[in-house]
Design a protein around this motif. Sequence first.
Motif, PDB file in Angstrom:
ATOM      1  N   ASP A  26       0.987  -0.770   0.311  1.00  0.00           N
ATOM      2  CA  ASP A  26       0.245   0.150  -0.419  1.00  0.00           C
ATOM      3  C   ASP A  26       0.887   1.092  -0.304  1.00  0.00           C
ATOM      4  O   ASP A  26       1.009   2.796   1.195  1.00  0.00           O
ATOM      5  N   GLY A  27       1.798   1.205  -1.247  1.00  0.00           N
ATOM      6  CA  GLY A  27       2.374   3.337  -1.383  1.00  0.00           C
ATOM      7  C   GLY A  27       4.094   2.733  -0.835  1.00  0.00           C
ATOM      8  O   GLY A  27       4.087   3.395   0.366  1.00  0.00           O
ATOM      9  N   VAL A  28       4.453   1.759  -1.383  1.00  0.00           N
ATOM     10  CA  VAL A  28       5.907   1.287  -1.025  1.00  0.00           C
ATOM     11  C   VAL A  28       6.982   2.002  -1.808  1.00  0.00           C
ATOM     12  O   VAL A  28       6.559   1.351  -2.995  1.00  0.00           O
ATOM     13  N   SER A  29       8.109   2.295  -1.201  1.00  0.00           N
ATOM     14  CA  SER A  29       9.030   3.138  -1.991  1.00  0.00           C
ATOM     15  C   SER A  29      10.266   3.321  -1.819  1.00  0.00           C
ATOM     16  O   SER A  29      10.269   2.856   0.163  1.00  0.00           O
ATOM     17  N   LEU A  30      11.387   2.425  -2.176  1.00  0.00           N
ATOM     18  CA  LEU A  30      12.479   2.180  -1.621  1.00  0.00           C
ATOM     19  C   LEU A  30      13.367   2.233  -2.790  1.00  0.00           C
ATOM     20  O   LEU A  30      13.330   2.273  -4.087  1.00  0.00           O
ATOM     21  N   THR A  31      14.847   2.276  -2.152  1.00  0.00           N
ATOM     22  CA  THR A  31      16.216   2.432  -3.365  1.00  0.00           C
ATOM     23  C   THR A  31      16.923   0.753  -2.496  1.00  0.00           C
ATOM     24  O   THR A  31      16.964   1.280  -1.519  1.00  0.00           O
ATOM     25  N   VAL A  32      17.625   0.471  -3.986  1.00  0.00           N
ATOM     26  CA  VAL A  32      18.813  -0.943  -3.754  1.00  0.00           C
ATOM     27  C   VAL A  32      19.750   0.498  -4.599  1.00  0.00           C
ATOM     28  O   VAL A  32      19.129   0.552  -5.365  1.00  0.00           O
ATOM     29  N   HIS A  33      20.902   0.836  -4.026  1.00  0.00           N
ATOM     30  CA  HIS A  33      21.748   1.002  -4.360  1.00  0.00           C
ATOM     31  C   HIS A  33      22.915  -0.166  -4.598  1.00  0.00           C
ATOM     32  O   HIS A  33      22.661  -1.884  -4.549  1.00  0.00           O
ATOM     33  N   LYS A  34      24.104   0.229  -5.587  1.00  0.00           N
ATOM     34  CA  LYS A  34      24.602  -0.983  -6.497  1.00  0.00           C
ATOM     35  C   LYS A  34      25.467  -1.365  -5.239  1.00  0.00           C
ATOM     36  O   LYS A  34      25.939  -0.550  -4.232  1.00  0.00           O
ATOM     37  N   GLY A  35      25.600  -2.921  -5.184  1.00  0.00           N
ATOM     38  CA  GLY A  35      26.706  -3.722  -3.726  1.00  0.00           C
ATOM     39  C   GLY A  35      26.263  -3.646  -2.556  1.00  0.00           C
ATOM     40  O   GLY A  35      27.182  -3.446  -1.711  1.00  0.00           O
ATOM     41  N   GLU A  36      24.581  -2.947  -2.916  1.00  0.00           N
ATOM     42  CA  GLU A  36      24.066  -2.706  -1.376  1.00  0.00           C
ATOM     43  C   GLU A  36      23.434  -3.796  -0.773  1.00  0.00           C
ATOM     44  O   GLU A  36      22.775  -5.219  -1.745  1.00  0.00           O
ATOM     45  N   ILE A 195      25.373 -20.032   4.618  1.00  0.00           N
ATOM     46  CA  ILE A 195      24.393 -19.699   3.353  1.00  0.00           C
ATOM     47  C   ILE A 195      25.021 -17.949   3.941  1.00  0.00           C
ATOM     48  O   ILE A 195      24.959 -17.123   2.315  1.00  0.00           O
ATOM     49  N   LEU A 196      24.772 -17.781   4.907  1.00  0.00           N
ATOM     50  CA  LEU A 196      25.027 -15.996   4.887  1.00  0.00           C
ATOM     51  C   LEU A 196      26.409 -15.611   4.998  1.00  0.00           C
ATOM     52  O   LEU A 196      25.919 -14.531   3.860  1.00  0.00           O
ATOM     53  N   ASP A 197      27.340 -15.965   5.115  1.00  0.00           N
ATOM     54  CA  ASP A 197      28.427 -16.015   4.923  1.00  0.00           C
ATOM     55  C   ASP A 197      28.789 -16.308   3.146  1.00  0.00           C
ATOM     56  O   ASP A 197      29.103 -14.983   3.118  1.00  0.00           O
ATOM     57  N   LEU A 198      28.490 -17.013   2.880  1.00  0.00           N
ATOM     58  CA  LEU A 198      28.728 -17.336   1.030  1.00  0.00           C
ATOM     59  C   LEU A 198      27.403 -15.831   0.391  1.00  0.00           C
ATOM     60  O   LEU A 198      28.373 -15.557  -0.433  1.00  0.00           O
ATOM     61  N   MET A 199      26.072 -15.230   1.412  1.00  0.00           N
ATOM     62  CA  MET A 199      25.942 -14.284   0.561  1.00  0.00           C
ATOM     63  C   MET A 199      26.911 -12.956   0.647  1.00  0.00           C
ATOM     64  O   MET A 199      27.274 -12.041  -0.508  1.00  0.00           O
ATOM     65  N   ARG A 200      27.648 -12.824   2.362  1.00  0.00           N
ATOM     66  CA  ARG A 200      27.591 -11.758   1.643  1.00  0.00           C
ATOM     67  C   ARG A 200      29.437 -11.986   0.921  1.00  0.00           C
ATOM     68  O   ARG A 200      29.975 -10.523   0.690  1.00  0.00           O
ATOM     69  N   ASN A 201      29.728 -12.901   0.546  1.00  0.00           N
ATOM     70  CA  ASN A 201      31.353 -13.165  -0.306  1.00  0.00           C
ATOM     71  C   ASN A 201      30.320 -12.559  -1.193  1.00  0.00           C
ATOM     72  O   ASN A 201      31.477 -12.298  -1.977  1.00  0.00           O
ATOM     73  N   LEU A 202      29.610 -13.283  -2.309  1.00  0.00           N
ATOM     74  CA  LEU A 202      29.352 -12.900  -3.040  1.00  0.00           C
ATOM     75  C   LEU A 202      28.815 -11.662  -3.292  1.00  0.00           C
ATOM     76  O   LEU A 202      29.172 -10.833  -4.321  1.00  0.00           O
ATOM     77  N   ASN A 203      28.610 -11.125  -2.687  1.00  0.00           N
ATOM     78  CA  ASN A 203      27.934  -9.463  -2.130  1.00  0.00           C
ATOM     79  C   ASN A 203      29.482  -8.991  -2.346  1.00  0.00           C
ATOM     80  O   ASN A 203      29.246  -7.413  -3.111  1.00  0.00           O
ATOM     81  N   LYS A 204      30.312  -9.236  -0.969  1.00  0.00           N
ATOM     82  CA  LYS A 204      31.374  -8.724  -2.075  1.00  0.00           C
ATOM     83  C   LYS A 204      32.285  -8.207  -3.099  1.00  0.00           C
ATOM     84  O   LYS A 204      32.598  -7.485  -3.728  1.00  0.00           O
ATOM     85  N   GLU A 205      32.700 -10.006  -3.809  1.00  0.00           N
ATOM     86  CA  GLU A 205      33.189 -10.327  -4.869  1.00  0.00           C
ATOM     87  C   GLU A 205      32.763  -9.816  -5.733  1.00  0.00           C
ATOM     88  O   GLU A 205      33.007  -8.965  -7.105  1.00  0.00           O
ATOM     89  N   LYS A 206      31.052  -9.921  -6.458  1.00  0.00           N
ATOM     90  CA  LYS A 206      30.873  -9.050  -7.562  1.00  0.00           C
ATOM     91  C   LYS A 206      30.025  -8.351  -7.515  1.00  0.00           C
ATOM     92  O   LYS A 206      29.709  -7.653  -8.012  1.00  0.00           O
ATOM     93  N   GLU A 207      29.665  -7.310  -6.612  1.00  0.00           N
ATOM     94  CA  GLU A 207      28.934  -6.364  -6.107  1.00  0.00           C
ATOM     95  C   GLU A 207      27.653  -6.670  -6.495  1.00  0.00           C
ATOM     96  O   GLU A 207      27.427  -5.394  -7.174  1.00  0.00           O
ATOM     97  N   THR A 208      26.966  -7.986  -6.274  1.00  0.00           N
ATOM     98  CA  THR A 208      25.903  -8.048  -6.769  1.00  0.00           C
ATOM     99  C   THR A 208      24.688  -7.295  -5.438  1.00  0.00           C
ATOM    100  O   THR A 208      25.184  -7.543  -4.390  1.00  0.00           O
ATOM    101  N   ALA A 209      23.903  -6.295  -5.823  1.00  0.00           N
ATOM    102  CA  ALA A 209      22.782  -5.718  -5.055  1.00  0.00           C
ATOM    103  C   ALA A 209      22.349  -6.867  -4.311  1.00  0.00           C
ATOM    104  O   ALA A 209      21.390  -7.580  -4.888  1.00  0.00           O
ATOM    105  N   ILE A 210      21.398  -7.081  -3.182  1.00  0.00           N
ATOM    106  CA  ILE A 210      21.055  -7.848  -2.373  1.00  0.00           C
ATOM    107  C   ILE A 210      19.860  -7.392  -1.630  1.00  0.00           C
ATOM    108  O   ILE A 210      20.294  -6.323  -1.355  1.00  0.00           O
ATOM    109  N   MET A 211      18.906  -7.753  -1.863  1.00  0.00           N
ATOM    110  CA  MET A 211      17.595  -7.476  -1.060  1.00  0.00           C
ATOM    111  C   MET A 211      16.864  -8.502  -0.256  1.00  0.00           C
ATOM    112  O   MET A 211      16.429  -8.922  -1.240  1.00  0.00           O
TER     113      MET A 211
END
Lengths: 338, 326
Positions: A26-36, A195-211
Motif C-alpha cells: 500500500d504505497g511502498v517506496s524504497l531504493t537499492v544501490h549498487k553493491g548494497e 549460507i549468510l557467509d556465502l551471500m556476503r562473499n558473493l556480494n563483496k566479490e561481484k558487487e551484486t546488490a541484494i534485497m
Amino acid sequence: MSDVVLELKDLHTHFFTDSGEVPAVDGVSLTVHKGEVVGVVGESGCGKSVTSLSVMQLVPNPPGKIVDGEINFKDENLVHASKKRMKEIRGNEIAMIFQEPMTSLDPLFTIGNQLIEGLRLHEKISKKEARNRSIELLKLVGIPRADQVVDEYPHQLSGGMRQRVMIAMSMACNPELLIADEPTTALDVTIQAQILDLMRNLNKEKETAIMLITHDLGVVAEICDRVVVMYAGKVIEEGTTREILKSPNHPYTKGLIRSLPNMKQKEQKLYSIPGTVPKPKMGRVGCRFAPRCEFAFERCFQEDPELFQLENNRSSRCFLNDETEGDVTKNAETTIRN
Amino acid sequence: MLPKMPKPLLEINGLKKYFDVKGGVFGRKVGEVKAVDDVSFTVMEGEILGIVGESGCGKSTTGKSILRLIEPSDGEVKFEDQDITHLDPEEMRKLRRDMQIIFQDPYASLNPRHTVEKIVGEPLLVHGMTSSEDRKKRVKELLEVVGLSGYHASRYPHQFSGGQRQRIGIARALANNPKLIICDEPVSALDVSVQSQILNLMQELREEFHLTYVFIAHDLSVVKHISDRVGVMYLGRMVELTDKDKLYEDPKHPYTQALLSAVPTPDPDEVRERVILEGDVPSPSNPPTGCAFHTRCPRAMDICKEVRPQFEEVEDNHFVACHLYT
C-alpha cells in the motif's frame, strides 16, 4: 544518485478477491544501490514478499495487480515492461531465491539440467560450455564434489545444499540485483550461518546488490547495510542497520526489538506488543499501528502519518517526529526513558 | 541436589527410539534410523528443562517418547518414581491427565470441525467430567486463564489468529491440571511480537499452577530465556546438559560452541569469534562411528572416530559427552 539499481516509487499491489479488494502493498517506496544489501523486515502479512514478487512481476494476476506506482530498474519502469522484456530480465539482470529450496527446484530434472537451462536461455553458449560453467558455479557456492552433484537430482541433496544450488542458479548470469525472500528461514542455524557467509562473499566479490526479505532481525544485523521496516503494507521506518537496531525511532520497531529474547540479558519477563498484526483492508484511516501503540494520541487515529525525514537519511512514519506536536513528543520520550 | 528442587518428577534412563527402514520387494527391514540413541536426563519438579538441537536431532521424538505417543524402543521413563514404559494403554491414558503436550503448529493441532468448547472440553470429558454444565464452566475458566474470553468458546479454530490458536492449545493442555507439559516448539510458528506474548503467558502459568515444562525448541535465545537448565542434542544423542547460564557462558562441547556462535544476534556492535561448521548433519540411519560429531568437529582427535564418548559430569551439574574432557 546514479548508482541506484532499483527504485520503488509509491508501489501499490492489490489483490482482488471475492471478499473485496486487499491492499497487500500500500504505497511502498524504497531504493537499492549498487553493491548494497538492503533488508526488508516485517512480520507475516506485512507485504514484504508481495513487494519482492511485484518487482519480478511474479504476482499471480488475477487476483493480484499492480494498481499504481513505479518500479524503476536502472531507468526502466518495469511496471510497463512487456512479457518478453521481463523474461530477459528475470534470471539475467534480476535473480531471485525463495524460502523453500525444495519447492523451487524441479524434482524431475538434474541439478545440471536446471542450471544449463538458465544459462543457455540468456547466453549463447554450447551445452558443453554451459555444463562446465555449471560445475564452476557449484564450486563457487561451496558444493563439494561438484562434478558429481551436477548429475544428481534435488532430492539427493540436503536443505542447505539445495539452497546453495539455488544461489548458484541465481548467480549464473551475474545479475545486478538479487532478491532473496527468506533464504535461510527453512534452514538450521549452523547451515544458516554458512549460507549468510556465502551471500556476503558473493556480494563483496561481484558487487551484486541484494534485497533481503526476512523476519529475523538477527539475520539483518549479520548481513544488511540498510533496513526497511514494513508494517501492514507500508514502510514505517528506514535507516542504516546500526541505527535502526541501536536507536529505533518508530514505536513498532522499538517494540519488535524489545520483544526479542536476548541471550545476554536476564530479564524475567519479555516485553510484548499487545494485539496482533491487522489484516490489510481498504479505506483504513489513521496510523496502522495506532491500535497497538502505547504512545498513540488522537491524531494517530484520524490521519495517516507521512514518512518523516530525519537526520542521516533516516525516515520514520510516526507523528512523534512532527515538531508541531511538541508536548506529545516530550511526554512520549519520558515514557520511553522510564 | 539444589534444596529448592527436592525431587525429580521425570527420569529418563537410556531412552532409545529406532525406526525400522523397510525396503526391497518383501518390505523387509533393511536398516534402522536411530532417532534417539541412549538419552538420559532428569527433570526436577517445577523446573523448565530446555532441549535444543537442529532438525533431525531427535528432540521431538524424545518429547513424544516420554508421553509414549511414540513407543520407545528401549530405556526407562520414570514419572513420579513409576516406570511408565510398560504400563498398559488404559493405565497410560489415566496417567496422561498429569502429562500433557503442546504442539508446534497451532493450525494443524486443532480440529477445524470442532468448536473451541469441544476442543478444550474433550480432555475433561475423557477424564471423567461428565456434566456438560461443569465442562462449560471449566472451559470458560480455562479460556480466561490463557488470555481469551468466555465467548470465544463457541467459535471455530479458523476464526482465530496463530497466537490465539496457540493459547487454545495451551488451554487444552491445562484442562486437567497436569504436572508436566511437554512443549514441542510451541512458538516457532509465531511472529516475534506474538511469540513474546506466548512465552510470557507460559511463564505466568508455570508459577500459577506449579507446572514443570520440557521445552523443546531450535531457537537458542528462546530456550535461554525460558529454561532453567538446557540440554543440547546432536544426532539422537544428548551432548551437553547444564544450567542455562553455564551453558551460554562456558559451553564445553565443540558442537554447543559452534551452535551458539552461529546464532545471529540483533546487535551490530557485537564482535564474536565465529565457528562456521563445515558440511551437514549426517544421516541418522548411518551415523558416524564413535562420536557422532567427529565428522564436523574442528577439534576432533583419533579417539573420537572409534570410541563413543560417555555422557559424564565434568563439573558440578555440567554433563558433557566429549573426549576433550575425559
